[in-house]
Design an enzyme around this catalytic site. Structure first.
Site, mmCIF file in Angstrom:
data_model
loop_
_atom_site.group_PDB
_atom_site.id
_atom_site.type_symbol
_atom_site.label_atom_id
_atom_site.label_comp_id
_atom_site.label_asym_id
_atom_site.label_seq_id
_atom_site.Cartn_x
_atom_site.Cartn_y
_atom_site.Cartn_z
ATOM 1 N N ASP A 9 44.432 45.810 26.862
ATOM 2 C CA ASP A 9 45.143 44.580 27.218
ATOM 3 C C ASP A 9 44.921 44.277 28.702
ATOM 4 O OD1 ASP A 9 46.936 42.465 27.332
ATOM 5 O OD2 ASP A 9 48.705 43.665 26.824
ATOM 6 N N HIS A 51 49.389 39.495 19.237
ATOM 7 C CA HIS A 51 49.946 40.354 20.288
ATOM 8 C C HIS A 51 50.984 39.539 21.066
ATOM 9 C CE1 HIS A 51 49.685 43.707 23.194
ATOM 10 N NE2 HIS A 51 49.848 42.780 24.122
ATOM 11 N N ASP A 105 53.551 39.484 24.206
ATOM 12 C CA ASP A 105 53.905 40.113 25.477
ATOM 13 C C ASP A 105 55.348 39.788 25.846
ATOM 14 O OD1 ASP A 105 51.606 41.543 26.128
ATOM 15 O OD2 ASP A 105 50.608 39.778 26.947
ATOM 16 N N GLY A 154 44.172 36.931 26.004
ATOM 17 C CA GLY A 154 45.046 35.788 26.266
ATOM 18 C C GLY A 154 44.209 34.637 26.771
ATOM 19 N N GLY A 179 45.580 36.413 33.214
ATOM 20 C CA GLY A 179 44.505 35.931 34.072
ATOM 21 C C GLY A 179 44.108 36.840 35.221
ATOM 22 N N PHE A 231 51.394 39.490 34.445
ATOM 23 C CA PHE A 231 50.828 38.139 34.489
ATOM 24 C C PHE A 231 49.507 38.098 33.744
ATOM 25 C CE2 PHE A 231 53.355 38.705 38.299
ATOM 26 C CZ PHE A 231 54.184 37.592 38.265
HETATM 27 ZN ZN ZN Z 1 50.274 42.896 26.148
#
Ligand code: ZN
Length: 203
Positions: free
Chosen positions: A155, A13, A15, A177, A125, A123
């Site tokens: 996501d 994925h 971003d 992530g 986290g 962002f």
């Molecule tokens: Zn994404």
């Protein structure tokens, strides 16, 4: 990326942020082109950008396989999704936390995947937004009612403390992530997260 794949990751994925649609800037087609050379896994490019139509040919040329665009960024969403498919890529639509699932009912037959943002984009986290689970369940019901086969992707904030609920709500593509890359052991953490997801799915 290779370590995440060894840990069981099946899609990469990506971003993409432009500093306009979202406050952050990340990467664009040149980096996607480099990623393309480094993996055979599908590249799932999530465009958090304004005027995505302008960049679709460049992402196709860079080797993107799936391209998703935000409902909130597309004035002519039907046209944009068609444009993505015409470039040989799988089109997806993304909903921000405040955007209702009902708004995309008419274009669901066109999409390969629907991406539910479970944080506000921009962002990594961030904390998981709980009502995203209701949106996932709503999509599962709509898919059944309409006899469609699009995939449901989530996501934002997918981690050990949320993965069970996300999977049980009906998501089948989990974007991670921080939960995979944050602690510097992507292979082990991908494996552990997937094991938790499979357990929650009962498979
Ligand atoms: Zn994404």
């Amino acid at each position: 990326m290779a370590a995440a794949e060894r840990g069981g990751g099946t899609v990469i994925h990506v971003d993409v942020m432009d500093g306009h649609f979202v406050p952050n800037i990340t990467l664009g087609p040149p980096v996607v082109k480099s990623l393309r050379k480094a993996t055979k896994l599908p590249l799932d490019c999530h465009l958090m950008i304004e005027n995505p139509d302008e960049y679709i040919p460049a992402f196709a040329q860079a080797g993107a396989n799936w391209v998703s665009v935000h409902y909130e960024a597309c004035r002519h969403l039907h046209r944009t999704l068609t444009h993505i498919a015409d470039h040989g890529m799988k089109p997806g639509v993304v909903l921000n936390p405040a955007t209702r699932v009902n708004l995309i009912v008419d274009i669901l037959p066109m999409v390969h995947h629907v991406l539910i943002m479970s944080v506000n984009p921009g962002f990594g986290g961030q904390q998981f937004i709980e009502f995203s689970l209701d949106k996932i369940r709503h999509l599962v019901d709509l898919r059944h009612e309409l006899g469609l086969a699009f995939k449901i992707e989530v996501d934002g904030g997918v981690a050990h403390d949320t993965v069970e609920r996300v999977v049980q709500a009906g998501a089948e593509l989990l974007v991670a992530g921080n939960a995979v890359f944050g602690a510097g052991r992507p292979e082990e953490d991908a494996r552990a997260l997937l094991a938790a997801a499979r357990k929650a799915a009962g498979s």
